[in-house]
Design a protein around this motif. Structure first.
Motif, PDB file in Angstrom:
ATOM      1  N   TYR A 163       0.829  -1.204   0.000  1.00 29.78           N
ATOM      2  CA  TYR A 163       0.000   0.000   0.000  1.00 29.78           C
ATOM      3  C   TYR A 163       0.868   1.262   0.000  1.00 29.78           C
ATOM      4  N   GLY A 164       1.972   1.230   0.748  1.00 29.77           N
ATOM      5  CA  GLY A 164       2.813   2.406   0.874  1.00 29.77           C
ATOM      6  C   GLY A 164       3.452   2.851  -0.426  1.00 29.77           C
ATOM      7  N   ARG A 165       3.739   1.902  -1.323  1.00 29.72           N
ATOM      8  CA  ARG A 165       4.381   2.282  -2.587  1.00 29.72           C
ATOM      9  C   ARG A 165       3.408   2.982  -3.528  1.00 29.72           C
ATOM     10  N   SER A 166       2.124   2.945  -3.198  1.00 30.31           N
ATOM     11  CA  SER A 166       1.114   3.586  -4.039  1.00 30.31           C
ATOM     12  C   SER A 166       1.009   5.066  -3.684  1.00 30.31           C
ATOM     13  N   GLY A 167       1.479   5.914  -4.588  1.00 28.52           N
ATOM     14  CA  GLY A 167       1.342   7.343  -4.381  1.00 28.52           C
ATOM     15  C   GLY A 167      -0.118   7.749  -4.313  1.00 28.52           C
ATOM     16  N   TYR A 197      11.954   0.782   5.738  1.00 27.88           N
ATOM     17  CA  TYR A 197      11.715   2.190   5.437  1.00 27.88           C
ATOM     18  C   TYR A 197      10.212   2.461   5.418  1.00 27.88           C
ATOM     19  N   ALA A 198       9.849   3.658   5.842  1.00 25.43           N
ATOM     20  CA  ALA A 198       8.442   4.056   5.820  1.00 25.43           C
ATOM     21  C   ALA A 198       8.344   5.549   5.555  1.00 25.43           C
ATOM     22  N   LEU A 199       7.243   5.943   4.921  1.00 22.75           N
ATOM     23  CA  LEU A 199       6.939   7.347   4.686  1.00 22.75           C
ATOM     24  C   LEU A 199       5.719   7.733   5.511  1.00 22.75           C
ATOM     25  N   SER A 200       5.733   8.947   6.031  1.00 21.96           N
ATOM     26  CA  SER A 200       4.614   9.416   6.844  1.00 21.96           C
ATOM     27  C   SER A 200       4.334  10.877   6.554  1.00 21.96           C
ATOM     28  N   ASN A 201       3.050  11.228   6.591  1.00 19.06           N
ATOM     29  CA  ASN A 201       2.640  12.624   6.428  1.00 19.06           C
ATOM     30  C   ASN A 201       2.450  13.301   7.777  1.00 19.06           C
ATOM     31  N   ALA A 202       3.051  12.744   8.833  1.00 18.83           N
ATOM     32  CA  ALA A 202       2.970  13.368  10.152  1.00 18.83           C
ATOM     33  C   ALA A 202       3.516  14.790  10.096  1.00 18.83           C
ATOM     34  N   PRO A 203       2.976  15.689  10.908  1.00 23.00           N
ATOM     35  CA  PRO A 203       3.461  17.079  10.891  1.00 23.00           C
ATOM     36  C   PRO A 203       4.954  17.160  11.177  1.00 23.00           C
ATOM     37  N   ALA A 204       5.563  18.238  10.708  1.00 22.15           N
ATOM     38  CA  ALA A 204       7.010  18.408  10.853  1.00 22.15           C
ATOM     39  C   ALA A 204       7.437  18.441  12.310  1.00 22.15           C
ATOM     40  N   GLU A 205       6.543  18.879  13.198  1.00 19.22           N
ATOM     41  CA  GLU A 205       6.903  18.990  14.615  1.00 19.22           C
ATOM     42  C   GLU A 205       6.714  17.683  15.390  1.00 19.22           C
ATOM     43  N   THR A 206       6.313  16.619  14.712  1.00 22.32           N
ATOM     44  CA  THR A 206       6.128  15.334  15.387  1.00 22.32           C
ATOM     45  C   THR A 206       7.433  14.864  16.006  1.00 22.32           C
ATOM     46  N   THR A 207       7.350  14.360  17.226  1.00 21.01           N
ATOM     47  CA  THR A 207       8.568  13.917  17.913  1.00 21.01           C
ATOM     48  C   THR A 207       9.105  12.641  17.284  1.00 21.01           C
ATOM     49  N   GLN A 208      10.395  12.464  17.411  1.00 21.65           N
ATOM     50  CA  GLN A 208      11.006  11.251  16.875  1.00 21.65           C
ATOM     51  C   GLN A 208      10.535  10.016  17.636  1.00 21.65           C
ATOM     52  N   GLU A 209      10.247  10.155  18.919  1.00 22.35           N
ATOM     53  CA  GLU A 209       9.724   9.025  19.700  1.00 22.35           C
ATOM     54  C   GLU A 209       8.392   8.552  19.124  1.00 22.35           C
TER      55      GLU A 209
END
Length: 491
Positions: free
Chosen positions: A228-232, A348-360
């Protein structure tokens, strides 16, 4: 003294298992069935009793959960049952499977402790089939076997939070060849609805996410594997809907490390050729494969504690960085999360989480897909999902609904006990653990079998059952023999 200490470790109340809770487990199951009973009513029949028999069979039997065995072991008529009524209930009765599934979702919505922090987990799972007569069966990739085999594939959506993990929806994947004109009679035979058209697993997954969102199921993110992730398109759909995702991607996925100049190139006067209609990268920026980033000096790995497991604390090394990708002709800024699993392989994973999301938080989301594997394993190994032998499309949907109902009963029981009966915090120290391990599905089923034991056959009853089976086989053999002789004589 050590003997006394050892004995104290085995006190059920210290583990949050008081006798009164165990004694009421059978009543708890019956109350669950009673809440759902209206879902099994049709215009002409109340099939609730059959649902009770099937539900108990899934939860209490250890194996051999076909229609005949469930009917004989669970129903009041016992060995006089041949499973035909149960088969009709599952394969032909028009009760609405989605009504059961939506009620499970509604009960999750109404559970106060599950209204925040939940995650949806999307995955597909294949079951090997002996032939091509079951709805959706075909030669396709079977992840459990690691190769292409005759299989039936379902796409499943699970819900996870804390001690709760359970399927909440599913769709049967029908390969494209099932919609050819040559398969029209086969579609009719197994009851594929006329409104069904070919849909990819990715489209089925998105359809389910939209469905549970409409029903109000509370979730804060969606996690999925690289199919699913490879699907733009899939990531773009979730982003447009405001859904946060953590999507696995292959190691050769291309990303941009700086924001490229992206748009529709202008058409200058006198320029030969057609006008540009699709956007493209107009700067000199070149994409890189995500696996190349491991060697980049700017990629910093750091250990993050994610959760406690039976092997100890999961604290793999992670690296995160902001990157840009092109999804459906649009430039998207995303997080790239790299995990060094067990210091062996990189994922590897891609996420649309906000830029301020913590690394934890990103590290936790990267690892949460573990619980869809737990959900799949529990449904198959504990609840008998992969023991379905029926061929019809409706039977698959009904089996899905009953499996979801059974797994939710277990999950809800675990949750209620965890929030009602306190465990002795000293136990964790006794075992040098940060937190005590959660109950397994197998644990709850073991307690259920003890409080609601299935009737055991006497030697005479077992003998009569075997004789009846031999008689039925002999009659069937005689019928086939006569048919064979008739065909031979007319040839």
């Amino acid at each position: 003294m050590s003997t006394i200490i050892d004995q104290a470790l085995y006190l059920p109340k210290r583990w949050g298992l008081p006798p009164e809770a165990i004694a009421r487990l059978g009543d708890r199951l019956q109350n669950t069935w009673a809440r759902y009973r209206d879902c099994f009513k049709t215009k002409t029949r109340d099939s609730g009793e059959h649902a009770w028999v099937y539900l108990r069979g899934l939860l209490e039997m250890k194996t051999g959960r076909n229609y005949a065995n469930i009917a004989r072991r669970v129903s009041e008529a016992g060995q006089d049952q041949d499973g035909q009524n149960l088969q009709q209930f599952m394969s032909d009765s028009p009760w609405d499977a989605q009504a059961v599934i939506q009620k499970v979702q509604q009960e999750i919505v109404e559970t106060p402790g599950l209204q925040h922090g939940g995650v949806l987990l999307l995955d597909e799972s294949a079951d090997e089939k002996a032939g091509s007569k079951s709805a959706g069966a075909g030669r396709q990739f079977n992840g459990r076997l690691g190769k292409i085999e005759m299989s039936q594939v379902g796409v499943f959506l699970a819900f996870y939070k804390d001690v709760v993990w359970t399927w909440v929806d599913g769709e049967l994947f029908l390969p494209e060849h099932w919609f050819t004109s040559e398969m029209a009679s086969e579609r009719k035979r197994v009851g594929v609805p006329e409104h069904r058209h070919f849909a990819t697993k990715i489209q089925l997954g998105w359809r389910m996410i939209q469905r549970v969102k409409t029903h109000g199921l509370p979730f804060e993110a969606v996690a999925c594997d690289d199919l699913y992730g490879r699907s733009g398109w899939f990531r773009s759909q979730m982003a447009q809907a405001g859904i946060l995702y953590m999507a696995e991607v292959p190691e050769d996925t291309q990303v941009y490390l700086t924001k490229p100049d992206f748009g529709i190139p202008p058409h200058t006067q006198g320029q030969a050729g057609r006008f540009h209609t699709r956007p493209k990268v107009m700067s000199e920026d070149q994409p890189v494969e995500v696996r190349q980033l491991i060697a980049f000096p700017e990629t910093h790995f750091q250990r993050f504690p994610v959760r406690n497991t039976e092997r100890g604390e999961l604290d793999d090394r992670f690296a995160m960085r902001r990157i840009w990708t092109i999804c459906e002709d649009e430039l998207a800024e995303e997080w790239l999360v790299i995990r060094h699993e067990n210091d062996q392989r990189y994922t590897y994973a891609l996420s649309n989480a906000p830029a301020e999301t913590t690394q934890e938080r990103l590290a936790w989301l990267k690892c949460v897909r573990h619980f869809v594997e737990r959900s799949n394993q529990d449904a198959k190994s504990e609840i008998g999902w992969d023991e379905l032998q029926a061929q019809k499309y409706r039977a698959w949907e009904h089996h899905l609904a009953m499996t979801i109902m059974a797994t939710w009963f277990i999950a809800q029981t675990k949750y209620d006990w965890a929030t009602t009966y306190t465990r002795d915090p000293k136990l964790a120290g006794d075992f040098e653990l940060n937190t005590l391990l959660a109950l397994l599905v197998a644990n709850v089923r073991e307690l259920l079998r003890a409080t609601m034991p299935l009737p055991q056959l006497s030697p005479d009853q077992a003998t009569q059952l075997v004789v009846k089976h031999l008689v039925n086989r002999s009659r069937a053999s005689r019928s086939r023999h006569k048919s064979h002789l008739k065909k031979r004589s007319s040839a």
